[in-house]
Structure formats: structure tokens, C-alpha cells
Design a protein around this motif. Structure first.
Motif, PDB file in Angstrom:
ATOM      1  N   ALA A 154       0.674  -1.337  -0.009  1.00 46.96           N
ATOM      2  CA  ALA A 154       0.007   0.144   0.050  1.00 46.96           C
ATOM      3  C   ALA A 154       0.812   1.494   0.123  1.00 46.96           C
ATOM      4  N   ASP A 155       2.074   1.100   0.507  1.00 46.99           N
ATOM      5  CA  ASP A 155       2.992   2.431   0.477  1.00 46.99           C
ATOM      6  C   ASP A 155       3.891   2.382  -0.682  1.00 46.99           C
ATOM      7  N   LEU A 156       3.685   1.725  -1.632  1.00 43.89           N
ATOM      8  CA  LEU A 156       4.513   1.713  -2.902  1.00 43.89           C
ATOM      9  C   LEU A 156       3.780   1.941  -4.308  1.00 43.89           C
ATOM     10  N   PRO A 157       4.468   2.971  -5.144  1.00 43.98           N
ATOM     11  CA  PRO A 157       3.549   3.349  -6.273  1.00 43.98           C
ATOM     12  C   PRO A 157       3.518   2.132  -7.340  1.00 43.98           C
ATOM     13  N   VAL A 158       2.512   1.639  -7.764  1.00 46.14           N
ATOM     14  CA  VAL A 158       2.358   0.387  -8.643  1.00 46.14           C
ATOM     15  C   VAL A 158       1.562   1.139  -9.987  1.00 46.14           C
ATOM     16  N   LEU A 159       2.189   0.583 -10.938  1.00 45.30           N
ATOM     17  CA  LEU A 159       1.564   1.082 -12.154  1.00 45.30           C
ATOM     18  C   LEU A 159       1.144  -0.396 -12.916  1.00 45.30           C
ATOM     19  N   VAL A 160      -0.150  -0.743 -13.155  1.00 42.97           N
ATOM     20  CA  VAL A 160      -0.444  -1.775 -13.858  1.00 42.97           C
ATOM     21  C   VAL A 160      -0.680  -1.375 -15.477  1.00 42.97           C
ATOM     22  N   LEU A 161      -0.291  -2.310 -16.238  1.00 44.25           N
ATOM     23  CA  LEU A 161      -0.545  -1.895 -17.742  1.00 44.25           C
ATOM     24  C   LEU A 161      -1.261  -3.649 -18.246  1.00 44.25           C
ATOM     25  N   TRP A 162      -2.276  -3.701 -18.654  1.00 39.85           N
ATOM     26  CA  TRP A 162      -3.026  -4.698 -18.866  1.00 39.85           C
ATOM     27  C   TRP A 162      -3.708  -4.891 -20.405  1.00 39.85           C
ATOM     28  N   GLY A 163      -2.997  -5.895 -21.013  1.00 33.03           N
ATOM     29  CA  GLY A 163      -3.373  -6.265 -22.735  1.00 33.03           C
ATOM     30  C   GLY A 163      -4.708  -6.742 -22.344  1.00 33.03           C
ATOM     31  N   HIS A 164      -5.668  -6.021 -23.126  1.00 30.33           N
ATOM     32  CA  HIS A 164      -7.172  -6.333 -22.923  1.00 30.33           C
ATOM     33  C   HIS A 164      -7.542  -7.804 -23.736  1.00 30.33           C
ATOM     34  N   ARG A 165      -6.627  -8.035 -24.765  1.00 35.84           N
ATOM     35  CA  ARG A 165      -6.819  -9.385 -25.499  1.00 35.84           C
ATOM     36  C   ARG A 165      -5.947 -10.566 -25.000  1.00 35.84           C
ATOM     37  N   ASP A 166      -5.416 -10.559 -23.980  1.00 32.32           N
ATOM     38  CA  ASP A 166      -4.651 -11.648 -23.258  1.00 32.32           C
ATOM     39  C   ASP A 166      -5.436 -12.828 -22.951  1.00 32.32           C
ATOM     40  N   PRO A 167      -5.076 -13.682 -23.833  1.00 34.17           N
ATOM     41  CA  PRO A 167      -5.813 -15.027 -23.607  1.00 34.17           C
ATOM     42  C   PRO A 167      -5.388 -15.874 -22.370  1.00 34.17           C
ATOM     43  N   PHE A 168      -4.208 -15.833 -21.510  1.00 35.87           N
ATOM     44  CA  PHE A 168      -3.840 -16.470 -20.784  1.00 35.87           C
ATOM     45  C   PHE A 168      -4.222 -15.753 -19.195  1.00 35.87           C
ATOM     46  N   THR A 169      -4.102 -14.766 -18.977  1.00 34.55           N
ATOM     47  CA  THR A 169      -4.637 -14.032 -17.834  1.00 34.55           C
ATOM     48  C   THR A 169      -5.841 -12.916 -18.340  1.00 34.55           C
ATOM     49  N   PRO A 170      -6.774 -13.360 -18.726  1.00 33.47           N
ATOM     50  CA  PRO A 170      -7.796 -12.606 -19.122  1.00 33.47           C
ATOM     51  C   PRO A 170      -8.516 -11.641 -18.327  1.00 33.47           C
ATOM     52  N   ILE A 171      -8.936 -10.420 -18.711  1.00 34.72           N
ATOM     53  CA  ILE A 171      -9.236  -9.428 -17.544  1.00 34.72           C
ATOM     54  C   ILE A 171     -10.584  -9.749 -16.956  1.00 34.72           C
ATOM     55  N   ASP A 172     -11.391 -10.934 -17.661  1.00 36.74           N
ATOM     56  CA  ASP A 172     -12.553 -11.250 -16.819  1.00 36.74           C
ATOM     57  C   ASP A 172     -12.356 -12.523 -16.100  1.00 36.74           C
ATOM     58  N   GLY A 173     -10.909 -12.966 -15.902  1.00 30.98           N
ATOM     59  CA  GLY A 173     -10.682 -13.972 -15.087  1.00 30.98           C
ATOM     60  C   GLY A 173     -10.356 -13.513 -13.722  1.00 30.98           C
ATOM     61  N   PRO A 174      -9.992 -14.359 -12.750  1.00 27.99           N
ATOM     62  CA  PRO A 174     -10.035 -13.794 -11.197  1.00 27.99           C
ATOM     63  C   PRO A 174      -9.013 -13.098 -11.077  1.00 27.99           C
ATOM     64  N   VAL A 175      -7.792 -12.883 -11.838  1.00 22.60           N
ATOM     65  CA  VAL A 175      -6.569 -12.202 -11.393  1.00 22.60           C
ATOM     66  C   VAL A 175      -6.793 -10.938 -12.131  1.00 22.60           C
ATOM     67  N   GLY A 176      -7.392 -11.010 -13.251  1.00 23.67           N
ATOM     68  CA  GLY A 176      -7.669  -9.780 -14.124  1.00 23.67           C
ATOM     69  C   GLY A 176      -8.691  -8.797 -13.348  1.00 23.67           C
ATOM     70  N   LYS A 177      -9.791  -9.464 -12.823  1.00 24.07           N
ATOM     71  CA  LYS A 177     -10.702  -8.711 -11.905  1.00 24.07           C
ATOM     72  C   LYS A 177     -10.280  -8.060 -10.844  1.00 24.07           C
ATOM     73  N   PHE A 178      -9.323  -8.668 -10.269  1.00 30.44           N
ATOM     74  CA  PHE A 178      -8.656  -8.152  -8.930  1.00 30.44           C
ATOM     75  C   PHE A 178      -7.975  -6.914  -9.290  1.00 30.44           C
TER      76      PHE A 178
END
Length: 377
Positions: free
Chosen positions: A297-321
Motif C-alpha cells: 500500500a505504500d509503494l507506487p504501482v503501475l498496472v498495464l493490461w493487454g485487453h486481449r490476453d488469452p492467458f490472464t484474461p481481464i474477466d478472470g479472477p486475477v484480471g478482475k482483481f
């Protein structure tokens, strides 16, 4: 079988002047997310921004790329626990460490190192078992081991507060390392399509994985039979098969060139590569980023997510998190990249640089006295 191995693909010298060894904090702090103080000042006021990037036609991806030969010439060797680890150091300025995903190597950052090294000292490392690093016989690869390697590299080689940038399992290794370090060691964290674990066994709450779980356990059993493992590995690393796999991973098909195929297939022909493949696919998945991120929580974090990822899809548990994090925690910035696959830095480096460079520039400076004079390398 090739399609299954394709899934696991995702979950594939001069240095700066020395300073006193940087200390680590106790492993796995138990403080709740809300109890951790924010220490990045004005950064948090803009960190919760979430933007959906609509990717236009892919820009040329080779204009600022470094050749494979140039990358090889620029690499050095660091000895870690008696094993050789390949790394590259280039540029001048605050340090950034690039950590590749499963099956990749330093060269997978060929389209990013040149741009980043104009303003930063860029380090890129081959995790043990990949690229030109050692692949020791009988070694058991784990996420925790890679995280320890990263932290020791920061302390022994970089010796300055560093921003960690990882892709896929490299992202997860960076999350683990950051969760075990202090702000004196890790200054910021950039996650490119973070994996949920070293292999699919980590994502048991995704219905798609639940359906495949018996098959995955069967594959684990079969891979422990040497002839079967060798036959599967040889099929996966076949260049034609590998190119088909990469085309399914990338949104920008023009980025899948012969050089990329060489980057993945070349190290797969070296001694110990089969053992690394089997150990990674059949081993424990490691800590979950869902459990670890609240400790940062005290560390700056940048998340960049490819929307067409077939392996960690944005609608999967990790992507949703990860998609929900910016609305809950001000230290996290998220950008969704439309039309981009599992490896955004190589798929659409232009989009990644557009988001990454301003974020890096806006980071709070390291604590007074923590930074030494950098050296052009």
C-alpha cells in the motif's frame, strides 16, 4: 498439447558505484492494507486514475529496437549461489530492472531498453533457468527463488532504490520481491499482465481452470516421464509451432517476427532447458498476487493490461482483481490496452512507453542519501 504448453509460455560488466548493502524488511508483513501509511505524497492524488486506451493502428515496432547481437554484446554475468546469471546494464539515471516472463529472456525487452536507457539505468536479467542464465540439473524452480534472486541482484549489483518492471510470471516475481523488501530497495512496481502463479494450478477459482484441472494434473504426471516430456518440449519449441503460439498470444500480429521466434526458441535448445520447463510447469504455483498486493500500500504501482490476453484474461479472477484495485487503493494506477495481448511491452511498445515514461518521471525521488552517482554502462 502444444496449446497447453502455449499457456505456460506466459508464465515464460560495469555497474553503478557501490553503496552499503540495502536492508530488507521482515518477510511477509502482516499489517492490513489500510494500516500501511502512504509515503508517496502527491503521487497518490493522481494514482487512482484508470484509463481505457483504444489502440490505433500499430506503430512501427522496430525503429528503436536493439539487435540481438547488440544485446548479447552488452550482457554481463553475475554469480548467484554458485550459478551464473546473465544480465544487461545500459544507460544512465535512476535504475529500472526488467524481468521477463516464462520462456523469455533479456532480449524480449529489445523494443524497450533503448527508449528507457535514454533517461534511466536499465537493467534486464535472465531468470535462472531461462535465456543465457544457468539451468542447473535437478534444480527446483519456484516463484520464491526467483524473487530472492531479484532482491539479491538489487543488493549486490544495482545497489540503489530501483523500479521493478515485470511481465507475466516476471511480474509476480517482482510482486513477491517487493512484498519482502523495503522502500530503500524497491522504489516502484510496474506490472504487465501479472500472472496468478507459476502455472495454472494457482487459479482454481476460475471455472475455465476447474474444468481443465484434472487434465492439468494428468499433464503434470506425464511430464515427469522423461520421454514424454522430451517429445512435448520438442514439439513446443518447433519454430513453426512456436510462431503459431506467439500469434495467439499477441494482439499485434506484426510484432511476431523471426527475431521473436529466435528469442524464445534459441535458449530452449540449451542444456537444462527441458528440466526448467518441466519443473516450472509441474511445480508449486507460488504465492498469489491477490494475497500479496495488499502488502504494498505504500509503494507506487503501475498496472498495464493487454485487453486481449488469452492467458490472464481481464474477466478472470486475477484480471478482475487488478481491474478493481485503482478504485480501492490510491497507490495503484491502471491502464487497459485494447487490442494488446499478454506481452504488452513487445506487442505494442509505443502504448507501453506512452504510459510508463510519464509515470516514472512522476515518481517521488528516493530518500536523501539513498542514491549514488550513476555510471553510464
Amino acid at each position: 498439447m502444444a496449446a497447453l504448453a502455449a499457456h505456460h509460455h506466459r508464465h515464460s560488466s560495469s555497474v553503478a558505484a557501490p553503496t552499503p548493502t540495502l536492508g530488507r524488511r521482515h518477510r511477509f508483513s502482516s499489517l492490513p492494507f489500510s494500516a500501511r501509511p502512504s509515503s508517496h505524497g502527491s503521487f497518490s492524488s493522481r494514482a487512482a486514475t484508470r484509463v481505457l486506451t483504444r489502440a490505433g493502428p500499430p506503430a512501427a515496432t522496430t525503429a528503436s529496437s536493439l539487435s540481438l547481437e547488440e544485446l548479447r554484446r552488452g550482457c554481463s554475468t553475475w554469480t548467484w549461489r554458485g550459478m551464473r546469471v546473465n544480465y544487461l546494464a545500459r544507460g544512465q539515471g535512476p535504475p529500472v530492472l526488467l524481468v521477463h516472463g516464462f520462456g523469455a529472456s533479456v532480449a524480449h525487452w529489445r523494443r524497450n531498453i533503448g527508449v528507457l536507457s535514454e533517461s534511466y539505468t536499465v537493467y534486464a536479467i535472465d531468470l535462472l533457468g531461462f535465456g543465457a542464465s544457468d539451468k542447473p540439473a535437478g534444480f527446483s524452480y519456484t516463484m520464491e527463488t526467483w524473487a530472492e534472486l531479484i532482491l539479491d541482484f538489487l543488493e549486490e549489483v544495482v545497489r540503489r532504490p530501483t523500479v521493478l518492471v515485470g511481465n507475466s510470471v516476471g511480474s509476480l516475481a517482482c510482486v513477491i520481491a517487493a512484498s519482502e523488501s523495503s522502500r530503500e530497495v524497491v522504489r516502484g512496481l510496474v506490472l504487465l499482465n501479472c500472472a496468478g502463479g507459476m502455472n495454472n494450478k494457482a487459479i482454481v477459482d476460475d471455472w475455465r481452470i476447474k474444468l481443465l484441472l484434472p487434465l492439468l494434473w494428468l499433464i503434470d504426471f506425464l511430464l515427469k516421464q522423461r520421454p514424454i516430456a522430451s517429445a512435448l518440449f520438442n514439439r513446443v519449441k518447433n519454430r513453426d509451432n512456436l510462431k503459431d503460439i506467439l500469434l495467439s498470444v499477441y494482439g499485434n500480429k506484426d510484432a511476431v517476427d523471426d527475431e521473436l521466434v529466435e528469442i524464445i526458441s534459441g535458449p530452449a535448445d540449451t542444456e537444462g532447458a527441458l528440466d526448467a520447463f518441466v519443473s516450472t510447469v509441474t511445480g508449486p504455483p507460488g504465492p498469489s498476487p491477490i494475497a500479496l498486493m495488499p502488502r504494498l500500500a505504500d509503494l507506487p504501482v503501475l498496472v498495464l493490461w493487454g485487453h486481449r490476453d488469452p492467458f490472464t484474461p481481464i474477466d478472470g479472477p486475477v484480471g478482475k482483481f487488478f481491474s478493481k484495485l485503482p478504485s480501492e487503493f490510491p497507490n495503484v494506477t491502471l491502464y487497459m490496452l485494447e487490442g494488446v495481448g499478454h506481452c504488452p511491452h513487445d506487442d505494442r511498445p509505443d502504448l507501453v512507453h506512452d504510459r510508463l515514461l510519464p509515470w516514472l518521471e512522476a515518481l517521488p525521488p528516493p530518500a536523501a542519501g539513498a542514491v549514488t552517482t550513476s555510471t553510464t554502462v
